[in-house]
Design a protein around this motif. Structure first.
Motif, PDB file in Angstrom:
ATOM      1  N   ARG A  68      -4.406  -2.883  -6.164  1.00  5.96           N
ATOM      2  CA  ARG A  68      -4.779  -3.025  -4.760  1.00  5.96           C
ATOM      3  C   ARG A  68      -6.262  -2.818  -4.486  1.00  5.96           C
ATOM      4  O   ARG A  68      -6.735  -3.119  -3.393  1.00  5.96           O
ATOM      5  CB  ARG A  68      -3.981  -2.001  -3.921  1.00  5.96           C
TER       6      ARG A  68
ATOM      7  N   LEU B 251      -7.213   9.192  -5.599  1.00  5.45           N
ATOM      8  CA  LEU B 251      -6.331   9.427  -4.460  1.00  5.45           C
ATOM      9  C   LEU B 251      -7.182   9.717  -3.224  1.00  5.45           C
ATOM     10  O   LEU B 251      -8.284  10.250  -3.317  1.00  5.45           O
ATOM     11  CB  LEU B 251      -5.428  10.630  -4.748  1.00  5.45           C
TER      12      LEU B 251
ATOM     13  N   LYS C 216       0.222   6.574 -12.197  1.00  3.58           N
ATOM     14  CA  LYS C 216       0.745   5.865 -11.032  1.00  3.58           C
ATOM     15  C   LYS C 216      -0.395   5.493 -10.095  1.00  3.58           C
ATOM     16  O   LYS C 216      -0.483   4.362  -9.595  1.00  3.58           O
ATOM     17  CB  LYS C 216       1.762   6.757 -10.304  1.00  3.58           C
ATOM     18  N   TRP C 217      -1.268   6.426  -9.822  1.00  5.47           N
ATOM     19  CA  TRP C 217      -2.378   6.180  -8.903  1.00  5.47           C
ATOM     20  C   TRP C 217      -3.373   5.169  -9.485  1.00  5.47           C
ATOM     21  O   TRP C 217      -3.895   4.330  -8.755  1.00  5.47           O
ATOM     22  CB  TRP C 217      -3.074   7.499  -8.576  1.00  5.47           C
TER      23      TRP C 217
ATOM     24  N   PHE D 289       0.840  -1.196   0.000  1.00  7.84           N
ATOM     25  CA  PHE D 289       0.000   0.000   0.000  1.00  7.84           C
ATOM     26  C   PHE D 289       0.879   1.252   0.000  1.00  7.84           C
ATOM     27  O   PHE D 289       1.874   1.323   0.714  1.00  7.84           O
ATOM     28  CB  PHE D 289      -0.922   0.000   1.219  1.00  7.84           C
ATOM     29  N   ILE D 290       0.506   2.253  -0.779  1.00  8.88           N
ATOM     30  CA  ILE D 290       1.285   3.479  -0.890  1.00  8.88           C
ATOM     31  C   ILE D 290       0.777   4.518   0.097  1.00  8.88           C
ATOM     32  O   ILE D 290      -0.401   4.893   0.073  1.00  8.88           O
ATOM     33  CB  ILE D 290       1.230   4.058  -2.317  1.00  8.88           C
TER      34      ILE D 290
ATOM     35  N   ARG E 130      -7.192   3.295  -3.091  1.00  3.03           N
ATOM     36  CA  ARG E 130      -6.480   4.492  -3.545  1.00  3.03           C
ATOM     37  C   ARG E 130      -5.224   4.708  -2.722  1.00  3.03           C
ATOM     38  O   ARG E 130      -5.209   4.402  -1.512  1.00  3.03           O
ATOM     39  CB  ARG E 130      -7.364   5.729  -3.405  1.00  3.03           C
ATOM     40  N   PRO E 131      -4.156   5.246  -3.304  1.00  2.00           N
ATOM     41  CA  PRO E 131      -3.015   5.659  -2.489  1.00  2.00           C
ATOM     42  C   PRO E 131      -3.461   6.719  -1.483  1.00  2.00           C
ATOM     43  O   PRO E 131      -4.465   7.415  -1.695  1.00  2.00           O
ATOM     44  CB  PRO E 131      -2.038   6.251  -3.514  1.00  2.00           C
TER      45      PRO E 131
ATOM     46  N   HIS F  87      -1.926   1.678  -9.072  1.00  8.65           N
ATOM     47  CA  HIS F  87      -2.071   1.209  -7.690  1.00  8.65           C
ATOM     48  C   HIS F  87      -3.506   0.785  -7.419  1.00  8.65           C
ATOM     49  O   HIS F  87      -3.758  -0.248  -6.773  1.00  8.65           O
ATOM     50  CB  HIS F  87      -1.655   2.318  -6.727  1.00  8.65           C
TER      51      HIS F  87
ATOM     52  N   PHE G  76       5.895   9.801  -4.555  1.00 10.04           N
ATOM     53  CA  PHE G  76       5.347   8.650  -5.268  1.00 10.04           C
ATOM     54  C   PHE G  76       6.371   7.979  -6.190  1.00 10.04           C
ATOM     55  O   PHE G  76       5.998   7.222  -7.084  1.00 10.04           O
ATOM     56  CB  PHE G  76       4.101   9.063  -6.045  1.00 10.04           C
TER      57      PHE G  76
END
Length: 283
Positions: free
Chosen positions: A126, A162, A118-119, A76-77, A129-130, A122, A99
């Motif tokens: 996953r 996000l 990038k988001w 997870f970010i 959301r980051p 993710h 990021f």
């Protein structure tokens, strides 16, 4: 104050009133658990959360709790912005660092697109959301807050990429009354406004800190009551006084901190011969 003194004299494993206490020792106020739980749900559909309150009520520690909780999730970010006052160019530069992207801030559109890709990646991997955490957000320029709103949404604002938690002092909610920030303010889904703590909450904080640090009987009950009564509902004021007393206790080599130590440390002493009244008596 040396940690060896705390350990040898009081059996403390760490200083219970310094900002760098271990994450596992953080005290969670009763209303904060619900806020964190709502943030955890928010990462499922994205958007903004707002944490605000006067200085010294523990906002940064709550942000730290959120960061620690999500860091333990594999893959997870969690991003943390450390310079909220940046101009738009440095804002993109820091987002690139957060990021792990090599952005060219001069190419605004390229940076915008790279972050969103990038988001999205993710989210696809996953299904969450980051998470971006911004402390002292009242320092952010209006242009950066607006850019963040535009960056984090797509499909005509029907889809969030996000999750953002904005934390700041009592000035932060007022920012969203500015015309340029009303669109962002209306999108804040989760809010928590911290208020001054009641004395029972401050007592719970003191007992928690002393217990997790390894010395629950370090202070007498009378001293705890005196401290919370003079803290004005503010945790920072309370910890500052407690730190002073702990340092005084070490210097005096006392086995327990008590009310007498408080009086000696914080009560002004008159010089010998000082008059008790400014008016002199006539013969």
């Amino acid at each position: 104050m040396a940690d060896t003194s705390l350990q040898s004299l009081y059996g403390l494993t760490f200083h219970p009133f310094q900002p760098d206490i271990p994450a596992h020792a953080l005290w969670e106020p009763s209303n904060v658990g619900h806020f964190i739980a709502r943030v955890e749900k928010l990462v499922g559909y994205g958007g903004f959360a707002l944490l605000s309150g006067e200085t010294g009520l523990g906002k940064s520690k709550i942000i730290q709790m959120i960061a620690e909780r999500f860091r333990h999730r594999d893959g997870f970010i969690v991003g943390i912005m450390e310079r909220p006052q940046s101009t738009i160019t440095d804002f993109y530069r820091e987002l690139g660092d957060v990021f792990d992207l090599n952005l060219a801030p001069a190419n605004r559109y390229g940076s915008f697109r790279s972050l969103r890709l990038k988001w999205k990646s993710h989210l696809d991997q996953r299904l969450l959301r980051p998470l971006l955490l911004i402390d002292e957000a009242q320092e952010m320029p209006v242009t950066c807050l607006t850019e963040l709103r535009l960056l984090s949404s797509e499909q005509f604002d029907s889809h969030n990429l996000l999750t953002v938690v904005l934390s700041g002092d009592a000035r932060l909610p007022d920012l969203f009354r500015e015309p340029a920030l009303v669109p962002l303010g209306s999108r804040i889904r989760v809010r928590l406004v911290l208020r001054s703590y009641h004395r029972n909450e401050l007592l719970a904080f003191l007992n928690h800190q002393l217990s997790v640090a390894g010395s629950p009987t370090l202070m007498t009950d009378d001293l705890k009551n005196v401290l919370v009564d003079h803290a004005g509902g503010n945790i920072r004021v309370l910890t500052n006084m407690a730190t002073d007393l702990l340092e005084e206790g070490v210097s005096r080599n006392v086995s327990q901190l008590d009310e007498k130590l408080y009086i000696d440390r914080f009560t002004p002493h008159r010089s010998p011969g000082t008059r008790t009244s400014s008016k002199s008596k006539r013969p």
